[in-house]
Design a protein around this motif. Sequence first.
Motif, short mmCIF file in Angstrom:
data_model
loop_
_atom_site.label_atom_id
_atom_site.label_comp_id
_atom_site.label_asym_id
_atom_site.label_seq_id
_atom_site.Cartn_x
_atom_site.Cartn_y
_atom_site.Cartn_z
N ASP A 162 35.29 59.61 45.90
CA ASP A 162 35.43 60.40 44.67
C ASP A 162 35.25 59.54 43.43
OD1 ASP A 162 35.81 62.73 46.05
OD2 ASP A 162 38.00 62.72 45.90
N LEU A 163 35.91 58.38 43.43
CA LEU A 163 35.84 57.51 42.25
C LEU A 163 34.47 56.84 42.14
CD1 LEU A 163 39.38 55.86 42.14
CD2 LEU A 163 38.56 57.98 41.08
N ALA A 164 33.82 56.58 43.25
CA ALA A 164 32.47 56.01 43.21
C ALA A 164 31.49 57.00 42.60
CB ALA A 164 32.02 55.61 44.62
N ILE A 165 31.65 58.28 42.94
CA ILE A 165 30.79 59.31 42.34
C ILE A 165 31.03 59.37 40.83
CG2 ILE A 165 30.36 61.80 42.23
CD1 ILE A 165 31.01 61.89 45.25
N LEU A 166 32.31 59.31 40.42
CA LEU A 166 32.62 59.30 39.00
C LEU A 166 32.02 58.08 38.31
CD1 LEU A 166 34.12 60.39 36.51
CD2 LEU A 166 36.13 59.12 37.29
N GLU A 167 32.11 56.92 38.96
CA GLU A 167 31.54 55.69 38.39
C GLU A 167 30.04 55.85 38.18
OE1 GLU A 167 30.51 52.11 36.93
OE2 GLU A 167 32.53 52.97 37.02
N HIS A 168 29.35 56.43 39.16
CA HIS A 168 27.91 56.63 39.02
C HIS A 168 27.60 57.61 37.89
CE1 HIS A 168 23.69 57.08 39.95
NE2 HIS A 168 23.85 58.39 40.04
N ASP A 169 28.39 58.70 37.82
CA ASP A 169 28.16 59.68 36.74
C ASP A 169 28.35 59.04 35.37
OD1 ASP A 169 27.65 61.61 38.62
OD2 ASP A 169 29.62 62.56 38.50
N GLU A 170 29.38 58.20 35.24
CA GLU A 170 29.63 57.54 33.95
C GLU A 170 28.54 56.52 33.65
OE1 GLU A 170 33.60 56.03 34.38
OE2 GLU A 170 34.44 57.77 33.34
N TRP A 171 28.04 55.85 34.68
CA TRP A 171 26.93 54.91 34.48
C TRP A 171 25.70 55.66 33.98
CZ3 TRP A 171 22.10 54.64 36.78
CH2 TRP A 171 21.37 53.48 36.56
N CYS A 172 25.41 56.82 34.57
CA CYS A 172 24.28 57.63 34.12
C CYS A 172 24.48 58.06 32.66
CB CYS A 172 24.11 58.86 35.01
SG CYS A 172 23.49 58.52 36.67
N GLU A 173 25.71 58.48 32.34
CA GLU A 173 26.01 58.91 30.97
C GLU A 173 25.80 57.75 29.99
OE1 GLU A 173 29.60 60.98 28.39
OE2 GLU A 173 30.01 60.11 30.35
N GLU A 174 26.25 56.56 30.40
CA GLU A 174 26.06 55.38 29.55
C GLU A 174 24.59 55.10 29.33
OE1 GLU A 174 26.03 50.65 30.19
OE2 GLU A 174 27.63 51.72 31.23
N ILE A 206 18.88 56.96 37.65
CA ILE A 206 19.53 57.99 36.83
C ILE A 206 19.28 59.34 37.49
CG2 ILE A 206 19.77 58.95 34.51
CD1 ILE A 206 18.66 56.40 33.36
N VAL A 207 19.96 59.54 38.60
CA VAL A 207 19.81 60.75 39.40
C VAL A 207 21.19 61.14 39.92
CG1 VAL A 207 17.44 60.24 40.09
CG2 VAL A 207 19.35 59.41 41.49
N PRO A 208 21.38 62.36 40.42
CA PRO A 208 22.66 62.74 41.02
C PRO A 208 23.02 61.84 42.20
CG PRO A 208 21.34 64.69 40.60
CD PRO A 208 20.45 63.51 40.34
N TRP A 209 24.31 61.72 42.45
CA TRP A 209 24.84 60.85 43.51
C TRP A 209 24.17 61.11 44.86
CZ3 TRP A 209 27.99 56.77 44.44
CH2 TRP A 209 28.54 56.63 45.71
N ASP A 210 23.99 62.37 45.21
CA ASP A 210 23.45 62.72 46.52
C ASP A 210 22.01 62.28 46.71
OD1 ASP A 210 25.85 63.86 47.20
OD2 ASP A 210 25.24 65.91 46.68
N GLU A 211 21.33 61.96 45.62
CA GLU A 211 19.94 61.52 45.72
C GLU A 211 19.81 60.00 45.85
OE1 GLU A 211 17.41 63.21 42.73
OE2 GLU A 211 18.42 65.16 42.81
N LEU A 212 20.94 59.30 45.80
CA LEU A 212 20.92 57.84 45.99
C LEU A 212 20.94 57.51 47.48
CD1 LEU A 212 23.63 56.78 43.37
CD2 LEU A 212 21.15 56.63 43.09
N THR A 213 20.31 56.40 47.84
CA THR A 213 20.39 55.94 49.23
C THR A 213 21.77 55.34 49.48
OG1 THR A 213 19.63 53.70 48.70
CG2 THR A 213 17.93 55.36 49.16
N PRO A 214 22.24 55.28 50.74
CA PRO A 214 23.53 54.65 51.03
C PRO A 214 23.64 53.22 50.48
CG PRO A 214 22.76 55.85 52.95
CD PRO A 214 21.64 55.87 51.95
N GLU A 215 22.54 52.50 50.50
CA GLU A 215 22.56 51.11 49.98
C GLU A 215 22.88 51.10 48.49
OE1 GLU A 215 19.58 47.23 49.48
OE2 GLU A 215 18.80 49.15 50.24
N ILE A 216 22.28 52.00 47.75
CA ILE A 216 22.51 52.05 46.30
C ILE A 216 23.89 52.62 46.00
CG2 ILE A 216 21.65 52.90 44.09
CD1 ILE A 216 19.91 50.79 45.56
#
Length: 749
Positions: free
Chosen positions: A540-552, A574-584
């Motif tokens: 949950d927090l990793a998804i939030l971190e990615h969303d905030e990174w995209c916002e930044e 700069i894409v939704p979390w579900d579109e990232l590969t597991p590595e990213i």
Amino acid sequence: MSVNNLRKYVDDFFDQLILYDDYHNNHLYKGLLKAGIDVFLDKETAYNAYEIYQTFFMIYQITAENKSDKVTSSSIVNEPNTLLDLVKIMKKYEENTGDLIEKQRDHFIHSVNVFLLGLAIYSQNKNYREAFKAYVVNSPYEKYYRIDDEFSHEEFLYRWGVASLFHDIGYPVEIIGKQLNKFINDGVKSISNRYGADTAVDFKDFNEFNTIIKIKPDFADNYTKFYPKAKFLNLFKPTDIMAQKISTDFTNVDVEEVSKHLDSFVKIMGDSGFIDHGFFSAILVLNSYGYLIQKYAKNHDFFFYPIVDSATAILLHNYYRNVLQKKPFNLPPLHPRQSPIAYLLILCDELQEWNRQPLGVKDKLRSHVNELNLTIDDARLDVDYIVKNGAMGLGFSEDKAELLNNVLSIPSVFKRGLTVYTDVVHDGNIMREIVKSEIQAPSVLLRNVEKLALQIHQQYIDTTTAQYNEKLAKGELDEKTREKYEGLKPFDQLSSQLKIANIRQARSIPKKLNIIGCELANLSDEREAITEFSQDEIIDLAILEHDEWCEEKLGTGWVYGPVRDDENLIHNYIVPWDELTPEIQQYDIDPVKNIPSLIESIGLKIVRSKIRMLTFEMHNFYAKENNVEQFEDLPDYIKYSNYKQTDFLVKILSELGYDVVDEEAAGKAIISIDEDSIEYLAQREHMEWYSLKVNLGWQYGPVRDDSLKINPNLVDWDVLEYDTRESNKRTFRNLPLLCGNVGLKIVKN
């Protein structure tokens, strides 16, 4: 702005600046503020403007600590920042109300540009610097900023920052007046265009607003030693304070006359059909700082000199021309030695036209200044506005120069005067920036943000170095890893963009912790430390971190593209979390996993917040009564909705005159709540739960089915079964006991 000396002039200011906290306490606050300014000048967005507000008002946050002493240790981890709360309110009003008003332009990015323009003029013009210094050192105020006993430019930074960044903080009052006028007139004109109606905003009790909360009866005693006539004024009343300040700075202004005018100014505005938001801004500043300085500061002169100076300048930025230059006062053009901050605020506020976003209905249809060419030195100020589409209207430049020469003594600062030009460059591709709201987060002291940002970067260095050494030892070193390793730098040598990225991530940690029911605490806190998160919490927090990174990224000018191109600010992640590969995705997961060790490394720990612990207690009490699952067995989204419910509970308790506080706080604990209040609390809580469920897609059904999102309790309170209502009320009847179980209590506020 593509062609502009503003950045160079601001750089010159910071080259001359030494901050007291950096010099004595080994902080990097100047660098943090400058990094935010650099990023803002790269991309003038509301997101980047708010970064400057945050850093400035965290550097100069008023807490129980004595800011003039060297800091060796502190028990303070968090401290509410009420000044930033005012900024957030103004920002939200502007973003959400423009389409309801005929004429409105941005005041948020505008205020930051006013701030920067003032820094530029101060750094480039010796006449103004001398006027400001003389004004300060010749006053009775002895606590102005010094470095090695020499006058410091930080005194200007502080006074000017408060005045410029807060000068439009009262603008929502003007917005409300304009909205009312537009609504009424749009309504009656829908019947016939022959109708028209005047409206005005009034106060039921202006005196209540025009009062600083009294904590220390001796608040003004030291000030009145130097100004004994001020004893006859009410120095807990902002309009009297400003009247005293005006009569001191302008010796031919009678204090009683200006005090009387300020007292009746709300009525005058109503009768005349206008609202001076600077008047309300000044009172808000005095109310806020007056309370905080009484509460925390030992030396109250800190209020009566720098803060009153800045607040009065805010008043004067409209009031001088509209009132003091007219009968009965008839003042001449303002000289900088009379009120240097007011002088500069009038000048910069009037000149700041570039990149000013139109928000009102009609303003969106007009042409606007897109860029600026600026020349400042000891003798002249040349302002060249560049308009890329349309024109500013006949006489725009001449009218602006004439206005400023009528209000200000321009030759006193610029011997060769002020020149304003307008260049029109037709360009149909003007991009309007999208204003994004700042995510709410607990207030954290800047030094803890600084420590976290430094440690986040150090972890990055350690991880990158370990990867490099591992690949080198195995003979698998690739060019990408080598470049990444060789590009490592200490924090203070990072680019402004990377500094801000680390600061953003550091500021976000308390918010992330708050979401999962945790907070930062000192090691001495008796609550058990949280040393790792659950797997669900991590994701949950990793998804939030990615969303905030995209916002930044989006907020600082980056865009999505399939191929990364740093030079052109293009990024493929700069894409939704579900579109990232597991590595990213792992790039976001690893920092979240490291949060507990990161917090430990700066001498703090993570604990369950007491308000969140109250959530557990309340749910488990309800679960025992109703034979449902315990809190720890709930899905995460239901846990989060319960957290939201508890926050709402605290809010509605406050409406009834109660506060939920730590058991060690002052105030007698309430051991029971009256039945009328219990009914009110249970009903409000149910309706909040009802709204939340509906928003999550739930609907009414006679039999509960969580898989289908059906609940039989999704009905109005009055229709709810008696047993269910009584069960809800029992929770509130036991609320004082439940609070006590987690180290909290309920007190009368």
